[in-house]
Design a protein around this motif. Structure first.
Motif, PDB file in Angstrom:
ATOM      1  N   THR A 143       0.849  -1.194   0.000  1.00 19.92           N
ATOM      2  CA  THR A 143       0.000   0.000   0.000  1.00 19.92           C
ATOM      3  C   THR A 143       0.882   1.242   0.000  1.00 19.92           C
ATOM      4  OG1 THR A 143      -0.090   0.181   2.406  1.00 19.92           O
ATOM      5  CG2 THR A 143      -1.767  -1.234   1.332  1.00 19.92           C
ATOM      6  N   PRO A 144       0.346   2.389  -0.446  1.00 21.65           N
ATOM      7  CA  PRO A 144       1.136   3.625  -0.394  1.00 21.65           C
ATOM      8  C   PRO A 144       1.612   3.942   1.029  1.00 21.65           C
ATOM      9  CG  PRO A 144      -0.742   3.931  -1.832  1.00 21.65           C
ATOM     10  CD  PRO A 144      -0.916   2.590  -1.168  1.00 21.65           C
ATOM     11  N   ARG A 145       0.775   3.651   2.011  1.00 20.73           N
ATOM     12  CA  ARG A 145       1.176   3.905   3.397  1.00 20.73           C
ATOM     13  C   ARG A 145       2.392   3.052   3.770  1.00 20.73           C
ATOM     14  NH1 ARG A 145      -2.716   3.665   8.702  1.00 20.73           N
ATOM     15  NH2 ARG A 145      -1.097   4.281  10.168  1.00 20.73           N
ATOM     16  N   GLN A 146       2.377   1.771   3.409  1.00 21.18           N
ATOM     17  CA  GLN A 146       3.529   0.897   3.688  1.00 21.18           C
ATOM     18  C   GLN A 146       4.766   1.373   2.931  1.00 21.18           C
ATOM     19  OE1 GLN A 146       1.491  -2.623   2.336  1.00 21.18           O
ATOM     20  NE2 GLN A 146       1.488  -3.512   4.402  1.00 21.18           N
ATOM     21  N   LEU A 147       4.553   1.850   1.709  1.00 20.31           N
ATOM     22  CA  LEU A 147       5.675   2.341   0.905  1.00 20.31           C
ATOM     23  C   LEU A 147       6.271   3.602   1.527  1.00 20.31           C
ATOM     24  CD1 LEU A 147       7.267   1.699  -1.666  1.00 20.31           C
ATOM     25  CD2 LEU A 147       5.734   3.243  -2.887  1.00 20.31           C
ATOM     26  N   LEU A 175      -0.186   7.805  -4.078  1.00 21.08           N
ATOM     27  CA  LEU A 175      -1.352   7.257  -4.772  1.00 21.08           C
ATOM     28  C   LEU A 175      -2.643   7.388  -3.981  1.00 21.08           C
ATOM     29  CD1 LEU A 175      -1.883   5.957  -7.483  1.00 21.08           C
ATOM     30  CD2 LEU A 175      -1.534   3.733  -6.421  1.00 21.08           C
ATOM     31  N   ASP A 176      -2.644   7.077  -2.706  1.00 16.04           N
ATOM     32  CA  ASP A 176      -3.869   7.182  -1.910  1.00 16.04           C
ATOM     33  C   ASP A 176      -4.231   8.628  -1.597  1.00 16.04           C
ATOM     34  OD1 ASP A 176      -1.639   7.391  -0.266  1.00 16.04           O
ATOM     35  OD2 ASP A 176      -2.600   6.387   1.438  1.00 16.04           O
ATOM     36  N   ILE A 177      -3.245   9.485  -1.463  1.00 15.22           N
ATOM     37  CA  ILE A 177      -3.503  10.895  -1.174  1.00 15.22           C
ATOM     38  C   ILE A 177      -4.117  11.577  -2.388  1.00 15.22           C
ATOM     39  CG2 ILE A 177      -2.417  13.104  -0.595  1.00 15.22           C
ATOM     40  CD1 ILE A 177      -0.301  11.419   0.953  1.00 15.22           C
ATOM     41  N   LEU A 178      -3.622  11.262  -3.570  1.00 17.69           N
ATOM     42  CA  LEU A 178      -4.161  11.870  -4.793  1.00 17.69           C
ATOM     43  C   LEU A 178      -5.638  11.539  -4.967  1.00 17.69           C
ATOM     44  CD1 LEU A 178      -1.216  11.243  -7.279  1.00 17.69           C
ATOM     45  CD2 LEU A 178      -1.788  13.346  -6.065  1.00 17.69           C
ATOM     46  N   ASP A 179      -6.033  10.330  -4.603  1.00 19.53           N
ATOM     47  CA  ASP A 179      -7.444   9.959  -4.691  1.00 19.53           C
ATOM     48  C   ASP A 179      -8.285  10.758  -3.714  1.00 19.53           C
ATOM     49  OD1 ASP A 179      -6.946   8.123  -6.670  1.00 19.53           O
ATOM     50  OD2 ASP A 179      -6.868   6.407  -5.312  1.00 19.53           O
ATOM     51  N   SER A 231      -6.496  15.461  -6.858  1.00 24.91           N
ATOM     52  CA  SER A 231      -5.486  16.270  -7.508  1.00 24.91           C
ATOM     53  C   SER A 231      -4.478  15.356  -8.187  1.00 24.91           C
ATOM     54  CB  SER A 231      -4.759  17.155  -6.484  1.00 24.91           C
ATOM     55  OG  SER A 231      -3.643  17.785  -7.071  1.00 24.91           O
ATOM     56  N   GLU A 232      -3.806  15.873  -9.187  1.00 27.78           N
ATOM     57  CA  GLU A 232      -2.783  15.088  -9.867  1.00 27.78           C
ATOM     58  C   GLU A 232      -1.393  15.539  -9.428  1.00 27.78           C
ATOM     59  OE1 GLU A 232      -3.282  13.700 -13.598  1.00 27.78           O
ATOM     60  OE2 GLU A 232      -5.414  13.415 -13.311  1.00 27.78           O
ATOM     61  N   GLN A 233      -1.323  16.541  -8.530  1.00 30.22           N
ATOM     62  CA  GLN A 233      -0.054  17.063  -8.050  1.00 30.22           C
ATOM     63  C   GLN A 233       0.289  16.416  -6.715  1.00 30.22           C
ATOM     64  OE1 GLN A 233       2.027  19.394  -9.383  1.00 30.22           O
ATOM     65  NE2 GLN A 233       0.823  19.446 -11.257  1.00 30.22           N
ATOM     66  N   CYS A 234       1.516  15.985  -6.590  1.00 34.39           N
ATOM     67  CA  CYS A 234       1.961  15.378  -5.342  1.00 34.39           C
ATOM     68  C   CYS A 234       3.014  16.261  -4.707  1.00 34.39           C
ATOM     69  CB  CYS A 234       2.521  13.977  -5.632  1.00 34.39           C
ATOM     70  SG  CYS A 234       2.883  13.047  -4.163  1.00 34.39           S
TER      71      CYS A 234
END
Length: 179
Positions: free
Chosen positions: A137-141, A168-172, A176-179
């Motif tokens: 998961t993005p959190r684990q990454l 990935l999970d934050i963008l959802d 937004s497409e900006q990280c």
């Protein structure tokens, strides 16, 4: 499971199997010494292991099976390098994993570097790529990213290479497409 892998049959069919391939492609059943091996499915016996019941082994005919090794942080030291070697070369013993071009290395780290799996700077990148390939998961990454940069790997190149996976999970959530 690793000891059973090391004690797989010593035949050409099994000698080139990596750790994950062995468990992916083979079926294991209890062995009864009074029952002969079945020739219709090419059964083999694993090498005897003291105190452990011997198993019959044959190659899977149908039904795919997926196997994976747990993701391990580079901070785990030798276990991380042992895992990497298991992913890239077959072996029948711990010593064989540490042997490269006839020379037995004391540490898995040394063997992995001599085998060409690592250079001085790519271990952090390798760890994150393995995690992405294992569908963490993005959190684990992000946790692994933090561990890797705490070990001294430069954050900027890792962030540049993996920011899409890290966010990935934050963008959802923020649409937004900006990280």
């Amino acid at each position: 499971l690793l000891i059973r892998y090391f004690n797989r049959p010593r035949t050409p069919d099994f000698s080139t199997l990596l750790y994950s391939e062995y468990y992916e492609k083979c079926v294991f059943e209890p062995h009864n010494p009074l029952t002969p091996l079945r020739t219709d499915r090419d059964e083999f016996l694993e090498q005897p292991i003291q105190g452990v019941p011997q198993r019959r082994i044959h190659f899977r005919q149908s039904r795919e099976k997926i196997t994976r090794l747990a993701t391990i942080s580079p901070a785990a030291g030798e276990v991380f390098y042992l895992r990497c070697l298991l992913q890239h070369r077959p072996a029948y013993s711990y010593q064989e994993l540490r042997t490269v071009e006839g020379r037995v290395y004391t540490f898995y780290h040394e063997a992995a570097r001599q085998f060409g799996l690592f250079e001085d700077t790519n271990e952090g990148h390798y760890a994150l790529q393995e995690a992405v390939n294992a569908w963490v998961t993005p959190r684990q990454l992000r946790f692994l990213f933090a561990r890797v940069i705490l070990e001294g790997y430069p954050a900027t190149p890792l962030w540049t290479a993996f920011k899409a996976y890290l966010c990935l999970d934050i963008l959802d959530t923020v649409h937004s497409e900006q990280c």
